[in-house]
Design a protein around this motif. Sequence first.
Motif, PDB file in Angstrom:
ATOM      1  N   MET A 164       0.843  -1.197   0.000  1.00 16.75           N
ATOM      2  CA  MET A 164       0.000   0.000   0.000  1.00 16.75           C
ATOM      3  C   MET A 164       0.877   1.247   0.000  1.00 16.75           C
ATOM      4  SD  MET A 164      -2.746   1.284   2.871  1.00 16.75           S
ATOM      5  CE  MET A 164      -3.652  -0.252   2.828  1.00 16.75           C
ATOM      6  N   LYS A 165       0.535   2.175  -0.879  1.00 16.12           N
ATOM      7  CA  LYS A 165       1.242   3.444  -0.918  1.00 16.12           C
ATOM      8  C   LYS A 165       0.853   4.294   0.292  1.00 16.12           C
ATOM      9  CE  LYS A 165       3.236   3.022  -5.020  1.00 16.12           C
ATOM     10  NZ  LYS A 165       4.716   3.068  -5.206  1.00 16.12           N
ATOM     11  N   ARG A 166       1.787   5.100   0.752  1.00 13.34           N
ATOM     12  CA  ARG A 166       1.448   6.042   1.817  1.00 13.34           C
ATOM     13  C   ARG A 166       0.457   7.048   1.260  1.00 13.34           C
ATOM     14  NH1 ARG A 166       5.017   9.135   6.432  1.00 13.34           N
ATOM     15  NH2 ARG A 166       3.528  10.835   6.783  1.00 13.34           N
ATOM     16  N   PHE A 167      -0.706   7.169   1.926  1.00 10.90           N
ATOM     17  CA  PHE A 167      -1.798   7.987   1.418  1.00 10.90           C
ATOM     18  C   PHE A 167      -2.062   9.214   2.282  1.00 10.90           C
ATOM     19  CE2 PHE A 167      -3.326   4.672   4.221  1.00 10.90           C
ATOM     20  CZ  PHE A 167      -4.121   5.362   5.130  1.00 10.90           C
ATOM     21  N   TYR A 168      -1.216   9.490   3.241  1.00 14.34           N
ATOM     22  CA  TYR A 168      -1.433  10.585   4.188  1.00 14.34           C
ATOM     23  C   TYR A 168      -0.150  11.394   4.323  1.00 14.34           C
ATOM     24  CZ  TYR A 168       0.996   7.101   6.971  1.00 14.34           C
ATOM     25  OH  TYR A 168       1.908   6.160   7.396  1.00 14.34           O
ATOM     26  N   LYS A 169      -0.314  12.608   4.799  1.00 20.26           N
ATOM     27  CA  LYS A 169       0.844  13.487   4.997  1.00 20.26           C
ATOM     28  C   LYS A 169       1.160  13.693   6.474  1.00 20.26           C
ATOM     29  CE  LYS A 169       0.274  16.109   0.679  1.00 20.26           C
ATOM     30  NZ  LYS A 169       0.073  17.462   0.091  1.00 20.26           N
ATOM     31  N   GLU A 170       0.113  13.909   7.276  1.00 19.89           N
ATOM     32  CA  GLU A 170       0.327  14.283   8.677  1.00 19.89           C
ATOM     33  C   GLU A 170      -0.225  13.207   9.625  1.00 19.89           C
ATOM     34  OE1 GLU A 170      -0.224  18.291  11.372  1.00 19.89           O
ATOM     35  OE2 GLU A 170      -1.928  17.644  10.149  1.00 19.89           O
ATOM     36  N   VAL A 171       0.560  12.896  10.658  1.00 16.34           N
ATOM     37  CA  VAL A 171       0.139  11.948  11.695  1.00 16.34           C
ATOM     38  C   VAL A 171       0.088  12.698  13.018  1.00 16.34           C
ATOM     39  CG1 VAL A 171       0.599   9.755  12.853  1.00 16.34           C
ATOM     40  CG2 VAL A 171       1.288  10.077  10.464  1.00 16.34           C
ATOM     41  N   ALA A 229       6.799   7.132  10.443  1.00 16.65           N
ATOM     42  CA  ALA A 229       8.086   6.656   9.924  1.00 16.65           C
ATOM     43  C   ALA A 229       7.963   5.971   8.562  1.00 16.65           C
ATOM     44  CB  ALA A 229       8.725   5.695  10.917  1.00 16.65           C
ATOM     45  N   GLN A 230       6.750   5.668   8.124  1.00 18.53           N
ATOM     46  CA  GLN A 230       6.564   5.033   6.815  1.00 18.53           C
ATOM     47  C   GLN A 230       6.892   6.034   5.702  1.00 18.53           C
ATOM     48  OE1 GLN A 230       5.708   1.608   6.766  1.00 18.53           O
ATOM     49  NE2 GLN A 230       6.194   2.083   8.906  1.00 18.53           N
ATOM     50  N   ARG A 231       7.489   5.519   4.663  1.00 21.59           N
ATOM     51  CA  ARG A 231       7.878   6.393   3.568  1.00 21.59           C
ATOM     52  C   ARG A 231       6.936   6.224   2.381  1.00 21.59           C
ATOM     53  NH1 ARG A 231       9.211   8.987   7.031  1.00 21.59           N
ATOM     54  NH2 ARG A 231      11.314   9.289   7.834  1.00 21.59           N
ATOM     55  N   GLU A 232       7.434   5.879   1.245  1.00 22.96           N
ATOM     56  CA  GLU A 232       6.571   5.793   0.068  1.00 22.96           C
ATOM     57  C   GLU A 232       5.558   4.660   0.180  1.00 22.96           C
ATOM     58  OE1 GLU A 232       6.922   5.184  -4.797  1.00 22.96           O
ATOM     59  OE2 GLU A 232       8.728   5.471  -3.585  1.00 22.96           O
ATOM     60  N   ASN A 233       6.007   3.528   0.705  1.00 24.37           N
ATOM     61  CA  ASN A 233       5.122   2.368   0.875  1.00 24.37           C
ATOM     62  C   ASN A 233       4.944   2.052   2.348  1.00 24.37           C
ATOM     63  OD1 ASN A 233       4.819   1.746  -1.965  1.00 24.37           O
ATOM     64  ND2 ASN A 233       6.947   1.025  -1.917  1.00 24.37           N
ATOM     65  N   ILE A 234       3.712   1.677   2.721  1.00 20.47           N
ATOM     66  CA  ILE A 234       3.410   1.299   4.097  1.00 20.47           C
ATOM     67  C   ILE A 234       3.792  -0.167   4.287  1.00 20.47           C
ATOM     68  CG2 ILE A 234       1.569   0.988   5.790  1.00 20.47           C
ATOM     69  CD1 ILE A 234       0.094   3.275   4.418  1.00 20.47           C
ATOM     70  N   LYS A 235       4.621  -0.428   5.290  1.00 19.15           N
ATOM     71  CA  LYS A 235       5.102  -1.779   5.563  1.00 19.15           C
ATOM     72  C   LYS A 235       4.639  -2.208   6.955  1.00 19.15           C
ATOM     73  CE  LYS A 235       9.178  -1.022   2.678  1.00 19.15           C
ATOM     74  NZ  LYS A 235      10.668  -1.004   2.625  1.00 19.15           N
ATOM     75  N   PRO A 236       3.547  -2.990   7.033  1.00 22.80           N
ATOM     76  CA  PRO A 236       3.014  -3.405   8.338  1.00 22.80           C
ATOM     77  C   PRO A 236       4.046  -4.108   9.218  1.00 22.80           C
ATOM     78  CG  PRO A 236       1.444  -3.893   6.605  1.00 22.80           C
ATOM     79  CD  PRO A 236       2.709  -3.462   5.915  1.00 22.80           C
TER      80      PRO A 236
END
Length: 231
Positions: A1-8, A51-58
């Motif tokens: 899954m691609k990172r779909f958000y900017k702010e946490v 800490a996730q970058r371009e792709n989300i890694k569970p």
Amino acid sequence: MKRFYKEVTVAQTDAGHEVRLDGRPLRTPAKAPLALPKPDLMRAIADEWDAQRENIKPAEMPVTQLASTAIDRIPAQRAEIVRAVAAYAETDLLCYRADHPAELAERQERIWQPLLDWAAVRYSAQLEVHTGIMPKPQPAEACTLLARAVEDLDDMALAGLQNATSALGSLVLALALMEGRISAEEAYAAAQLDETFQIEQWGEDAEAMARRAALRADILATRRFLDLVKV
């Protein structure tokens, strides 16, 4: 899954605290609200998502995964999970010793026996030590007392203990880790005692090295999660 958000961010709500991705509440895989009255835990979850970058890694978000397990699985399957975790006492790793070589037997006695002695005092559960690897029955009273200790845990602690028990192959080691009797590094070393001894004799291949590194990381993350849920 691609990172779909900017702010946490972490926000306080009536349910406690929740992680928000671009202002939207984070949910578990089962779509339940991931909101808990534990700010330090929620900040740790937020840090994992940030800490996730371009792709989300569970796989790089162990605290998120354990918290989600506690919300999605533990309430619905509590009795089954308690039984499965408690069953490790019947064949606990620490109870099965080598009779040779003498160096390995001495190392098992030195590292494992104090933990069994601790469990005997902490939970009044005296497990018996056997030579060899064939399963032998443990005292029913000791198993019952350890099962009661597992059953008394809240959902978050139970999720952590379940993961630790599976990773370590020992309920006693997992309880000692959870209670702070041993560190994550000590728990890993105790669980890998036999394999480490063999590696000292014969060496280690790349596949075994990678597997052991992943196991160590899992145990370290589980200890961190268990520390966070106590706060």
